[in-house]
Design an enzyme around this catalytic site. Structure first.
Site, PDB file in Angstrom:
ATOM      1  N   ASP A 490       0.825  -1.202   0.000  1.00  0.00           N
ATOM      2  CA  ASP A 490       0.000   0.000   0.000  1.00  0.00           C
ATOM      3  C   ASP A 490       0.868   1.264   0.000  1.00  0.00           C
ATOM      4  O   ASP A 490       2.082   1.210   0.252  1.00  0.00           O
ATOM      5  CB  ASP A 490      -0.905  -0.031   1.242  1.00  0.00           C
ATOM      6  CG  ASP A 490      -2.244   0.637   1.008  1.00  0.00           C
ATOM      7  OD1 ASP A 490      -2.341   1.496   0.109  1.00  0.00           O
ATOM      8  OD2 ASP A 490      -3.193   0.311   1.735  1.00  0.00           O
ATOM      9  N   ASP A 555     -10.677   1.789  -3.429  1.00  0.00           N
ATOM     10  CA  ASP A 555     -11.191   1.427  -2.105  1.00  0.00           C
ATOM     11  C   ASP A 555     -12.710   1.362  -2.124  1.00  0.00           C
ATOM     12  O   ASP A 555     -13.329   0.903  -1.169  1.00  0.00           O
ATOM     13  CB  ASP A 555     -10.765   2.475  -1.061  1.00  0.00           C
ATOM     14  CG  ASP A 555      -9.350   2.230  -0.566  1.00  0.00           C
ATOM     15  OD1 ASP A 555      -8.808   1.147  -0.838  1.00  0.00           O
ATOM     16  OD2 ASP A 555      -8.788   3.125   0.099  1.00  0.00           O
TER      17      ASP A 555
HETATM   18  C1  GLA Z   1      -5.770   1.750   2.242  1.00  0.00           C
HETATM   19  C2  GLA Z   1      -6.139   0.587   1.343  1.00  0.00           C
HETATM   20  C3  GLA Z   1      -7.203  -0.250   2.017  1.00  0.00           C
HETATM   21  C4  GLA Z   1      -6.703  -0.734   3.353  1.00  0.00           C
HETATM   22  C5  GLA Z   1      -6.263   0.459   4.206  1.00  0.00           C
HETATM   23  C6  GLA Z   1      -5.581  -0.011   5.474  1.00  0.00           C
HETATM   24  O1  GLA Z   1      -6.816   2.656   2.330  1.00  0.00           O
HETATM   25  O2  GLA Z   1      -6.526   1.029   0.081  1.00  0.00           O
HETATM   26  O3  GLA Z   1      -7.577  -1.349   1.202  1.00  0.00           O
HETATM   27  O4  GLA Z   1      -5.650  -1.636   3.160  1.00  0.00           O
HETATM   28  O5  GLA Z   1      -5.363   1.303   3.515  1.00  0.00           O
HETATM   29  O6  GLA Z   1      -5.159   1.037   6.261  1.00  0.00           O
END
Ligand code: GLA
Length: 739
Positions: A490, A555
């Site tokens: 990420d 997301d």
């Molecule tokens: C980001 C990612 C999510 C999740 C969060 C965790 O927003 O896109 O899928 O993994 O971080 O903090």
């Protein structure tokens, strides 16, 4: 095939359906001749003969000489319009002649033809190559045309690598300093493309967090239009690919479409230019914003590859070329060689920061029972990370969360027959962490200024080799210790203060650091797989796909929003790279309630994942999940390896119909989702594509129930009949297979 005519000094790059030609002119410049469709009956050997007067204008016409279509436009030779390269030299490399002023800083570059070579090799990936194995290693030809400045000690090599079967040419430049002083490049794109006059209809995507990949179709007007990212990732607001065509002469299935995609994951830029002559130019590569390139004596700088191509089958053909190219030539093949992406479960939407051994094991057992193959533990497993305010950077399993360590969970996941995956965000640190307390100078910052936090985090300075080295050891140790099969990698913020020990080179140093970490990890752990995520779809491009297996498109997991996000994604990137989850009936972001059928209909258009709180579902609901997952496993080879035909787009009738079809036409998946359906309206039934006319196809639904049989001819003429009962949220997914 690459052909050079020594008489006329003309280069011909002949691909399956397209040609690309340029010529060395009387003054040794490289001048573009044309790029377009080859006549259908043209043989391999047919070439453009070149012209005696490449540039038809009289040189005394000072206003028009600036329009000359140089393959590489350099500042000095051209100043009025955008150039490919602009360079600065500390001094002239020969003594001043009489009449030359000593105090004029040298900031022009002239490139004149020197020689060419043609290499044939199986190098995987792009320029610069990553060395990881890819699926298709059939040798390809690369043309390297060497250009030198007649006065200054600078050589530029223009590179063209051909993938003829997809009508793709990868373009990049190599800047070499052959002198004694450093050369500064104020900007250097990977290539400048010359498109025919009138090619003004631009297809690109824009967006933001949770609203990525919104398709935008616009008209270029005289002047410049800039699309870019100004951070150390690809960004959510735009994505580095485009389609261009003459308005009205191309559509989804027909017509000539030029396309380009940049293999780069940092600060990038496309400048689309319509000259007063109405010629269209596209300059693509590094973003010149706050960024110069210094090449020291003896050094060579290689730009990232700009993947360019031409489709004779409209936007759909452009997508299929990019998809096939990515599947065959770009995506790394892990050592276990599995050709299909596994069904994943991710615990983020179920447990967020509230992780425990017990709740993860419970989820894992249910996930395994419904057919999941890869279980990924998301954020919150490490250090003091009980919320997003602390702990990031301390990549050590938290004893508060897992008192017995992570090993018992990993062992249980493996016992259940699944692989183990883990979320990491290596480029970041929370100020409230042991890492930051030990190394407060390791983050991007400008001394004397506040350090702006975003999601309570700061960005590590990848301009420091010791930071990258530290992360490699740490991540490599995690993989070894916990038999990690999969990283969800990420990156959750943009850069505000880009202060680095590397100076303005940080924009490239960050990307280089990320690439090198991924490449080294994969080399050290050949079965490791990686998913690129950046707050959803903030790091998706052909550069990151050369070292990852899949990406997280957004997301936003709402089925309706996904219709649009995924349609935009599908323009450039193949289904097998797009992780897509089924989550709760009641979406936590949009509050919308959608049926399980619709949520699956969207998620199976990519790499199926599950993100629901499985522990709160009834047995009946779990049976439903299991049945859809089993269906996906029956059809995923078609989705993940087939050609995509967008039979109907959302902007047409409010419904999206995708057909995925194996290249030999033996199997297909027909997927319909309805976003809007005004009462009283009828959407036409689009004919299917890519099937075999003479074959009889057995058609089954998600439950495996045989619906009917139909000939390929029938399906490719009348299509499937639409239903009057279609409504927003309606979906149908069918599997077609030759009897
Ligand atoms: C980001 C990612 C999510 C999740 C969060 C965790 O927003 O896109 O899928 O993994 O971080 O903090």
């Amino acid at each position: 095939m690459i052909h050079f005519d020594a008489q006329t000094r003309t280069f011909n790059l002949n691909l399956r359906a397209s040609y690309y030609a340029f010529q060395v002119d009387a003054e040794d410049r490289l001048v573009h001749l044309g790029w377009g469709r080859r006549p259908d009956d043209a043989g391999e050997e047919q070439v453009v003969a070149g012209q005696s007067a490449v540039f038809p204008f009289d040189r005394s016409w000072s206003f028009v000489v600036q329009f000359r279509p140089d393959e590489i436009l350099t500042f000095g030779d051209v100043t009025t319009y955008q150039t490919t390269i602009k360079a600065r030299f500390p001094s002239l490399s020969r003594p001043l002649a009489e009449g030359e002023a000593s105090h004029v800083p040298i900031r022009d570059l002239r490139l004149r033809y020197s020689e060419y070579t043609i290499a044939t090799d199986s190098q995987p990936g792009y320029a610069p190559v990553h060395g990881l194995p890819v699926r298709d290693t059939t040798p390809r030809q690369t043309l390297r045309v060497v250009l030198v400045d007649p006065v200054q000690s600078c050589t530029v090599t223009a590179c063209y690598r051909l993938t003829p079967e997809h009508d793709i040419i990868e373009r990049w430049l190599e800047l070499e300093n052959t002198g004694r002083d450093a050369i500064t490049f104020d900007h250097c794109y990977s290539a400048s493309l010359h498109l025919p006059n009138g090619c003004t209809e631009l297809t690109s995507v824009n967006g933001s967090w949770a609203r990525e990949f919104c398709i935008q179709r616009s008209q270029l007007t005289p002047g410049s239009h800039v699309v870019e990212s100004r951070t150390v990732t690809t960004g959510h607001n735009a994505n580095p690919f485009f389609f261009l065509n003459n308005p009205g002469s191309a559509g989804e299935h027909d017509g000539i479409v030029y396309f380009g995609a940049l293999a780069y994951s940092g600060s990038w830029q496309f400048t689309f230019e319509q000259l007063p002559t109405w010629d269209i130019r596209v300059h693509g590569g590094y973003n010149p914003f706050d960024s110069t390139i210094t090449v020291v004596p003896g050094d060579i700088h290689r730009t990232p590859a700009f993947v360019t191509g031409l489709s004779t089958e409209g936007w759909g053909g452009a997508s299929r070329s990019l998809h096939a190219f990515t599947r065959e030539r770009v995506l790394p093949v892990p050592a276990h060689g599995e050709s299909e992406r596994p069904v994943l479960y991710n615990s983020w939407e179920a447990t967020a920061f509230d992780l425990s051994y017990e709740n993860q094991v419970l989820l894992a057992r249910t996930a395994a029972a419904i057919g999941v193959e890869l279980f990924c533990v998301d954020d919150g497993w490490f250090g003091g990370r009980r919320s997003d305010r602390a702990g990031r950077g301390d990549w050590v399993v938290s004893a508060d969360v897992f008192p017995e360590g992570l090993e018992p969970l990993v062992a249980e996941i493996e016992r259940l027959g699944m692989k183990f995956g883990l979320w990491v965000e290596p480029e970041m640190v929370n100020p409230d962490s042991d890492l930051y307390r030990a190394h407060p100078d390791w983050v991007l910052h400008f001394p004397g200024r506040p350090r702006t936090e975003s999601r309570n985090q700061l960005v590590l300075d990848f301009g420091r080799p010791e930071v990258v080295e530290y992360l490699f050891d740490l991540l490599s140790d995690l993989v070894r210790r916990y038999r990690i099969a999969f990283f969800k990698w990420d990156m959750n913020r943009m850069v505000t203060e880009p202060g680095s020990v590397a100076g303005t080179a940080i924009w490239r140093a960050h990307v280089k650091g990320v690439y090198s970490l991924m490449d080294r990890l994969r080399e050290a752990h050949p079965t490791l797989e990686i998913q690129s995520c950046s707050g959803g779809g903030g790091r998706i491009d052909l550069g990151i796909l050369a070292r990852t297996d899949q990406v997280w498109a957004s997301d936003n997991t709402d089925a309706f929003d996904r219709m649009r996000i995924q349609e935009g994604f599908s323009l450039a990137y193949p289904a097998r790279t797009m992780e897509a989850w089924v989550t709760h009936e009641h979406n936590h972001m949009t509050r919308r309630v959608t049926s399980l059928q619709l949520r699956f209909a969207l998620a199976i258009r990519g790499v199926l994942g599950i993100g629901s709180s499985l522990d709160s579902l009834s047995q009946e609901e779990l049976d439903g999940y299991a049945s859809y997952i089993a269906f996906y496993k029956r059809i995923r080879h078609v989705i993940q390896q087939g050609h995509l035909y967008r039979l109907q787009r959302l902007d047409e009738y409010g419904s999206s119909i995708h057909e995925y079809c194996l290249p030999d036409g033996s199997e297909a998946v027909y997927s319909l989702v309805v976003e809007t359906h005004p009462v009283g309206s009828f959407r036409p039934d689009p004919p299917l594509r890519g099937l075999r006319s003479n074959a009889i196809y057995r058609i089954t639904d998600e439950q495996g129930t045989e619906l009917e049989s139909a000939s390929g001819y029938q399906l490719m003429t009348l299509g499937f009949p639409g239903e009057l009962k279609e409504y927003p949220g309606y979906s149908r997914t069918m599997h077609l297979k030759i009897r």
